[in-house]
Design an enzyme around this catalytic site. Structure first.
Site: not given
Length: 221
Positions: A7, A9
């Protein structure tokens, strides 16, 4: 075949990529003065798991449709040059560790593709699975999404499609890692052999502790 998925953010980076790009554009007068405040409200709802991703995308990316594609391309090049110092050393080392082990690595993020690709380039991740923005006949962003947003259960679908393009299925993958901070990513975390919670939100932390998943931090000391 082993894979490592990341991932973006609040996982590989300790901030919201869209917010940073929004500020970059606002400084150039490309967005209304109150745009960032409204965007941050969407981010808050995203963290709570209550946001409509399609509506959010229409608001954020649709606002860019007034600009010429060449102008946006220039702003993106300028943006890419500013983000390298903001990538934590530990995040770079984690990606490099998996690459050195010969694993196929991919960034898997709800972030719109043109922002995600800027971070992918800096992190050395050639494969970027992200929300694909639609273009109108004039080459400008419409605010609509091509296919499904790379969000929640659709992240797993995006990964499955990527594997299929490589002639591979989940059942043929050996070990698989996914690193994420958010409970929104539980569908993909539950699909891999090695889920890792990175600086997790409260909901994901509780799940990780209950299931014995590793909990790590990529923040530089």
């Amino acid at each position: 075949m082993d894979i490592a998925l990341f991932d973006l953010d609040h996982t590989l980076i300790p901030f919201d990529s869209g917010s940073v790009f929004t500020r970059h554009l606002a400084e150039r007068g490309a967005l209304p003065p109150d745009f960032e405040e409204k965007y941050l409200e969407y981010c808050r709802r995203y963290a709570e798991g209550t946001v409509d991703m399609v509506q959010m995308h229409r608001f954020t990316v649709g606002a860019l449709g007034v600009h010429e594609p060449a102008t946006l391309a220039r702003w993106l090049r300028e943006f890419r040059a500013t983000i390298a110092p903001r990538i934590p050393r530990r995040a770079r080392q984690l990606v490099q560790h998996h690459q050195a082990a010969g694993r196929d690595c991919a960034l898997v993020t709800a972030t719109t593709r043109f922002v995600a690709e800027a971070f992918g380039a800096v992190l050395g991740l050639d494969t970027v699975l992200a929300t694909q923005p639609a273009l109108g006949p004039d080459g400008r962003y419409t605010g609509e999404i091509v296919g499904q947003p790379c969000f929640r259960e659709h992240k797993r679908t995006h990964v499955q499609e990527w594997l299929a393009q490589r002639g591979t299925r989940w059942s043929e993958v050996g070990r698989s890692w996914f690193y994420s901070d958010s409970a929104n990513d539980l569908p993909l975390l539950e699909a891999v052999t090695d889920p890792v919670a990175v600086d997790p939100d409260a909901r994901l932390l509780a799940v990780a502790q209950a299931r014995g998943w590793p909990v790590v931090s990529l923040r530089d000391a």
